[in-house]
Design an enzyme around this catalytic site. Structure first.
Site, mmCIF file in Angstrom:
data_model
loop_
_atom_site.group_PDB
_atom_site.id
_atom_site.type_symbol
_atom_site.label_atom_id
_atom_site.label_comp_id
_atom_site.label_asym_id
_atom_site.label_seq_id
_atom_site.Cartn_x
_atom_site.Cartn_y
_atom_site.Cartn_z
ATOM 1 N N ASP A 13 0.813 -1.222 0.000
ATOM 2 C CA ASP A 13 0.000 0.000 0.000
ATOM 3 C C ASP A 13 0.846 1.272 0.000
ATOM 4 O O ASP A 13 0.636 2.169 -0.814
ATOM 5 C CB ASP A 13 -0.920 0.035 1.238
ATOM 6 C CG ASP A 13 -1.890 -1.133 1.281
ATOM 7 O OD1 ASP A 13 -2.446 -1.471 0.226
ATOM 8 O OD2 ASP A 13 -2.085 -1.704 2.372
ATOM 9 N N ARG A 93 -0.053 1.896 16.448
ATOM 10 C CA ARG A 93 -0.504 2.945 15.522
ATOM 11 C C ARG A 93 -0.435 4.351 16.106
ATOM 12 O O ARG A 93 0.016 5.282 15.435
ATOM 13 C CB ARG A 93 -1.927 2.661 15.015
ATOM 14 C CG ARG A 93 -2.042 1.451 14.089
ATOM 15 C CD ARG A 93 -0.983 1.404 13.049
ATOM 16 N NE ARG A 93 -1.254 0.407 12.021
ATOM 17 C CZ ARG A 93 -0.331 -0.112 11.233
ATOM 18 N NH1 ARG A 93 0.928 0.254 11.354
ATOM 19 N NH2 ARG A 93 -0.648 -1.004 10.317
ATOM 20 N N ASP A 122 -7.027 0.922 10.623
ATOM 21 C CA ASP A 122 -5.878 1.813 10.760
ATOM 22 C C ASP A 122 -6.150 3.234 10.300
ATOM 23 O O ASP A 122 -5.571 4.179 10.817
ATOM 24 C CB ASP A 122 -4.657 1.214 10.052
ATOM 25 C CG ASP A 122 -4.134 -0.010 10.787
ATOM 26 O OD1 ASP A 122 -4.318 -0.071 12.019
ATOM 27 O OD2 ASP A 122 -3.564 -0.907 10.141
ATOM 28 N N SER A 170 -1.255 -9.668 3.783
ATOM 29 C CA SER A 170 -1.002 -8.347 4.337
ATOM 30 C C SER A 170 -0.498 -8.566 5.761
ATOM 31 O O SER A 170 -1.218 -9.090 6.602
ATOM 32 C CB SER A 170 -2.304 -7.547 4.318
ATOM 33 O OG SER A 170 -2.112 -6.348 5.013
#
Ligand code: ARG
Length: 393
Positions: A13, A93, A122, A170
């Site tokens: 990504d 995060r 996210d 992923s």
């Protein structure tokens, strides 16, 4: 030209994002990879990819210790587990976003970009932090263009963007856990193939001999293993290694995302399972019944806040304050046995133990049993009335 700081992991990504930001948004891109304990090649690769793709500058920001001490340790104290998932991606995060905001301010950037899709969690976690800490624009190219994973792969191939070799799944990694999703794992009936795992051995391949480990805690935080004091990063690393070799820490769940989608998630979290299980065992010895009950409610609320990316919610700070106060007495040692996917508590001790071997013992005469007669006689008075009055016939 306007400048954008891209939170860059070097995965599919974010690699696609560098080119998209240049071509579709006409911006100069500064990339930054925040090191929260992902493997060394996940630090080196983004550096190489960033320069190859013509990023203006690339930064690697070492946040490992801060992540361990300010985030992982809080997660241990609060036993942070969401729907069976010891929070790892979700836990890192906020820190990644904070570091990116700091850099964007330093660089005088006009915007911050991230590679999150519009389906996951996210995007909420990054943007909640960015908006709480700054007023810059937020750009999410993958979401804006509604790109699928295979469209991204095609775009990458057309634009000569180097892709990670394991692009099939992923994967997100930090020192507290590894999460694996996508591709064939999207079918919840498909068994996760062995090759998807990297931190843990299967039960079949786990070490044949059991390992006994003594974990020392101070105020809810692990500080030593087998009578040896250890620094946070070494201790977590060692726990990941030992527990992983013993086949501990694989989790395969259906989880509820923030937007309500159910998703199939695989996690490798050996140290998290080991340390949280041991921590809970010590809490059983040192906290009162009402504290334990309340703490399990705190776990639920706290974990949901972290999962939902609401690090800046004052309730998170309130719960941390309460937890810190409770954890003052969660000091002591827990002995565990690890063997072929099993984790067994063998023993625990604490200077603040509320357990009295003497009083509970069947051999004790000091606490006179006869004094209990009256208390027992009137116990369950409401249940007795209900049974006699309401259930007569
Ligand atoms: N479902 C987890 C979470 O929301 C993990 C997501 C990790 N992302 C990934 N690309 N594997 O925290």
């Amino acid at each position: 030209m306007k400048k954008v700081v891209l939170a860059f992991s070097g995965g599919l990504d974010t690699s696609v994002c560098i080119k998209l930001l240049e071509e579709n948004y006409e911006m100069e891109v500064i990339t930054a990879c925040v090191d929260v304990g992902q493997p060394q090649e996940e630090i080196e690769r983004p550096t190489a990819v960033a320069y190859k793709m013509g990023a203006l500058k690339h930064y690697t920001i070492d946040a490992k210790e801060e992540f361990a001490e300010e985030f992982v340790f809080r997660a241990i104290k609060a036993n942070a587990i969401y729907e069976g998932y010891p929070l790892s991606t979700a836990l890192a995060r906020p820190l990644i976003a904070m570091k990116i905001v700091e850099l964007a301010k330093k660089e005088g950037a006009d915007a911050i970009a991230h590679g999150c899709t519009g389906k996951g969690n996210d995007q909420f976690r990054f943007e909640a932090i960015i908006r709480a800490m700054s007023d810059v624009d937020v750009i999410a190219p993958i979401r804006d263009l509604n790109l699928t994973r295979s469209e991204e792969i095609d775009y990458a191939e057309d634009h000569g963007i180097p892709l990670p070799s394991d692009k099939q799944y992923s994967i997100d990694e930090n020192l507290w856990g590894r999460s694996i999703e996508g591709d064939i794992l999207e079918d919840p009936m498909t068994e996760t193939p062995e090759e998807a795992f990297n931190w843990t051995r299967s039960t079949d391949d786990a070490l044949d001999e059991a390992q006994i480990l003594e974990i020392e805690f101070e105020k809810g935080i692990p500080v030593g293993l087998n009578n040896e004091k250890m620094e946070p990063l070494d201790l977590i690393g060692k726990c990941n290694q030992i527990a992983g070799l013993n086949g501990i820490g694989r989790i395969d769940i259906i989880e509820d995302r923030i937007i309500g989608l159910k998703s199939r998630e695989n996690y490798e979290v050996p140290a998290a399972i080991l340390l949280i299980t041991a921590h809970k065992a010590l809490e059983q010895l040192t906290l009162t019944r009402s504290e334990l009950k309340f703490a399990s409610y705190v776990t639920e609320v706290y974990s949901e806040l972290i999962y939902d990316g609401l690090w800046h919610d004052p309730l998170r700070e309130d719960l941390d304050a309460l937890t810190d106060n409770m954890q003052k007495r969660v000091t002591g040692t827990v002995k565990v046995r690890l063997h072929k996917g099993n984790l067994r508590i063998l023993g625990r001790k604490s200077p603040y133990s509320l357990y009295s071997e003497e009083t509970v013992s069947f051999e004790d005469k000091g606490m006179d049993q006869r004094e209990m007669t009256g208390m027992v006689k009137n116990y369950g008075i409401q249940a007795a009335s209900y049974n006699k009055i309401c259930k007569k016939d």
